[in-house]
Scaffold this motif. Sequence first.
Motif, PDB file in Angstrom:
ATOM      1  N   LEU A 142       0.828  -1.200   0.000  1.00 51.22           N
ATOM      2  CA  LEU A 142       0.000   0.000   0.000  1.00 51.22           C
ATOM      3  C   LEU A 142       0.874   1.266   0.000  1.00 51.22           C
ATOM      4  N   LEU A 143       1.988   1.191   0.685  1.00 51.14           N
ATOM      5  CA  LEU A 143       2.891   2.337   0.812  1.00 51.14           C
ATOM      6  C   LEU A 143       4.020   2.319  -0.221  1.00 51.14           C
ATOM      7  N   PHE A 144       4.047   1.318  -1.065  1.00 52.07           N
ATOM      8  CA  PHE A 144       5.171   1.099  -1.974  1.00 52.07           C
ATOM      9  C   PHE A 144       5.563   2.328  -2.801  1.00 52.07           C
ATOM     10  N   PRO A 145       4.630   3.017  -3.464  1.00 50.21           N
ATOM     11  CA  PRO A 145       5.051   4.177  -4.271  1.00 50.21           C
ATOM     12  C   PRO A 145       5.779   5.248  -3.446  1.00 50.21           C
ATOM     13  N   LEU A 146       5.301   5.512  -2.250  1.00 51.62           N
ATOM     14  CA  LEU A 146       5.965   6.508  -1.401  1.00 51.62           C
ATOM     15  C   LEU A 146       7.319   6.000  -0.910  1.00 51.62           C
ATOM     16  N   LEU A 147       7.380   4.724  -0.584  1.00 44.73           N
ATOM     17  CA  LEU A 147       8.652   4.148  -0.149  1.00 44.73           C
ATOM     18  C   LEU A 147       9.687   4.241  -1.268  1.00 44.73           C
ATOM     19  N   CYS A 148       9.253   4.046  -2.499  1.00 43.79           N
ATOM     20  CA  CYS A 148      10.167   4.197  -3.641  1.00 43.79           C
ATOM     21  C   CYS A 148      10.683   5.625  -3.743  1.00 43.79           C
ATOM     22  N   ASP A 149       9.818   6.583  -3.512  1.00 45.82           N
ATOM     23  CA  ASP A 149      10.233   7.987  -3.569  1.00 45.82           C
ATOM     24  C   ASP A 149      11.264   8.319  -2.490  1.00 45.82           C
ATOM     25  N   CYS A 150      11.248   7.581  -1.412  1.00 44.40           N
ATOM     26  CA  CYS A 150      12.168   7.842  -0.296  1.00 44.40           C
ATOM     27  C   CYS A 150      13.609   7.460  -0.615  1.00 44.40           C
ATOM     28  N   ILE A 151      13.851   6.742  -1.697  1.00 43.36           N
ATOM     29  CA  ILE A 151      15.225   6.313  -1.974  1.00 43.36           C
ATOM     30  C   ILE A 151      16.142   7.482  -2.320  1.00 43.36           C
ATOM     31  N   THR A 152      15.576   8.640  -2.599  1.00 39.40           N
ATOM     32  CA  THR A 152      16.403   9.812  -2.904  1.00 39.40           C
ATOM     33  C   THR A 152      16.937  10.488  -1.642  1.00 39.40           C
ATOM     34  N   ILE A 153      16.455  10.077  -0.479  1.00 41.88           N
ATOM     35  CA  ILE A 153      16.904  10.675   0.777  1.00 41.88           C
ATOM     36  C   ILE A 153      18.327  10.209   1.051  1.00 41.88           C
ATOM     37  N   ALA A 154      19.201  11.148   1.352  1.00 37.34           N
ATOM     38  CA  ALA A 154      20.627  10.847   1.485  1.00 37.34           C
ATOM     39  C   ALA A 154      21.011  10.217   2.821  1.00 37.34           C
ATOM     40  N   GLU A 155      20.185  10.333   3.829  1.00 35.77           N
ATOM     41  CA  GLU A 155      20.513   9.843   5.174  1.00 35.77           C
ATOM     42  C   GLU A 155      20.774   8.331   5.162  1.00 35.77           C
ATOM     43  N   PRO A 156      21.978   7.879   5.553  1.00 37.01           N
ATOM     44  CA  PRO A 156      22.310   6.446   5.516  1.00 37.01           C
ATOM     45  C   PRO A 156      21.378   5.555   6.343  1.00 37.01           C
ATOM     46  N   SER A 157      20.964   5.996   7.513  1.00 41.67           N
ATOM     47  CA  SER A 157      20.102   5.147   8.346  1.00 41.67           C
ATOM     48  C   SER A 157      18.729   4.962   7.704  1.00 41.67           C
ATOM     49  N   ILE A 158      18.259   5.956   6.992  1.00 36.38           N
ATOM     50  CA  ILE A 158      16.984   5.836   6.277  1.00 36.38           C
ATOM     51  C   ILE A 158      17.149   4.880   5.107  1.00 36.38           C
TER      52      ILE A 158
ATOM     53  N   THR B 172      19.204   2.388   4.901  1.00 35.15           N
ATOM     54  CA  THR B 172      19.305   1.035   5.457  1.00 35.15           C
ATOM     55  C   THR B 172      17.926   0.484   5.789  1.00 35.15           C
ATOM     56  N   THR B 173      17.090   1.306   6.408  1.00 38.37           N
ATOM     57  CA  THR B 173      15.741   0.864   6.766  1.00 38.37           C
ATOM     58  C   THR B 173      14.914   0.598   5.514  1.00 38.37           C
ATOM     59  N   LEU B 174      15.037   1.458   4.515  1.00 37.73           N
ATOM     60  CA  LEU B 174      14.332   1.225   3.247  1.00 37.73           C
ATOM     61  C   LEU B 174      14.790  -0.078   2.600  1.00 37.73           C
ATOM     62  N   ARG B 175      16.069  -0.344   2.650  1.00 33.66           N
ATOM     63  CA  ARG B 175      16.598  -1.597   2.102  1.00 33.66           C
ATOM     64  C   ARG B 175      15.927  -2.791   2.776  1.00 33.66           C
ATOM     65  N   GLU B 176      15.791  -2.735   4.090  1.00 39.27           N
ATOM     66  CA  GLU B 176      15.141  -3.818   4.832  1.00 39.27           C
ATOM     67  C   GLU B 176      13.673  -3.952   4.434  1.00 39.27           C
ATOM     68  N   ILE B 177      13.006  -2.821   4.237  1.00 44.26           N
ATOM     69  CA  ILE B 177      11.604  -2.841   3.810  1.00 44.26           C
ATOM     70  C   ILE B 177      11.477  -3.485   2.433  1.00 44.26           C
ATOM     71  N   PHE B 178      12.360  -3.112   1.502  1.00 41.99           N
ATOM     72  CA  PHE B 178      12.294  -3.681   0.159  1.00 41.99           C
ATOM     73  C   PHE B 178      12.612  -5.176   0.163  1.00 41.99           C
ATOM     74  N   HIS B 179      13.487  -5.606   1.063  1.00 42.01           N
ATOM     75  CA  HIS B 179      13.737  -7.051   1.195  1.00 42.01           C
ATOM     76  C   HIS B 179      12.493  -7.761   1.734  1.00 42.01           C
ATOM     77  N   ASN B 180      11.783  -7.124   2.663  1.00 36.12           N
ATOM     78  CA  ASN B 180      10.513  -7.698   3.143  1.00 36.12           C
ATOM     79  C   ASN B 180       9.547  -7.881   1.984  1.00 36.12           C
ATOM     80  N   LEU B 181       9.474  -6.895   1.122  1.00 37.77           N
ATOM     81  CA  LEU B 181       8.585  -6.980  -0.038  1.00 37.77           C
ATOM     82  C   LEU B 181       9.027  -8.083  -1.004  1.00 37.77           C
TER      83      LEU B 181
END
Length: 127
Positions: A93-109, A111-120
């Motif tokens: 449900l949140l996938f399109p917004l999560l994809c948009d978040c990949i442009t955020i430069a913060e390393p910890s964000i 890393t968390t996005l990477r984990e979310i995409f692996h869950n998917l």
Amino acid sequence: CNGASEPDSELSDNMAVGKKALPIVLEKTRMALQQFLHDDHKTGHFPLPRYRMEEMLLVLSLVRDLNVHPDFELPSKSDLLKNTRSPKRHLLLLFPLLCDCITIAEPSIKTTLREIFHNLSRLFGLE
């Protein structure tokens, strides 16, 4: 009064609250992601304040760790979401917004996005 029925009643009450709360939680999450992305885009090359980055990291961590009960319906018209019983289906449900978040430069964000995409990817049987 039968003591065995109290836990069942409490579980039933929790399920009812959860079913009502889930759409609200997901909408608030969507709004938080949208606002953060908007603000991040507005600042250009300047980073957002640390507290905003920490807030977004918390939101993403909670989304990553959330498990949705199979009986809970998600607010979507998507057949894919309706036919998926995975406890991680809210990520779709949140996938399109999560994809948009990949442009955020913060390393910890990132890393968390990477984990979310692996869950998917596990949700779709790709891992």
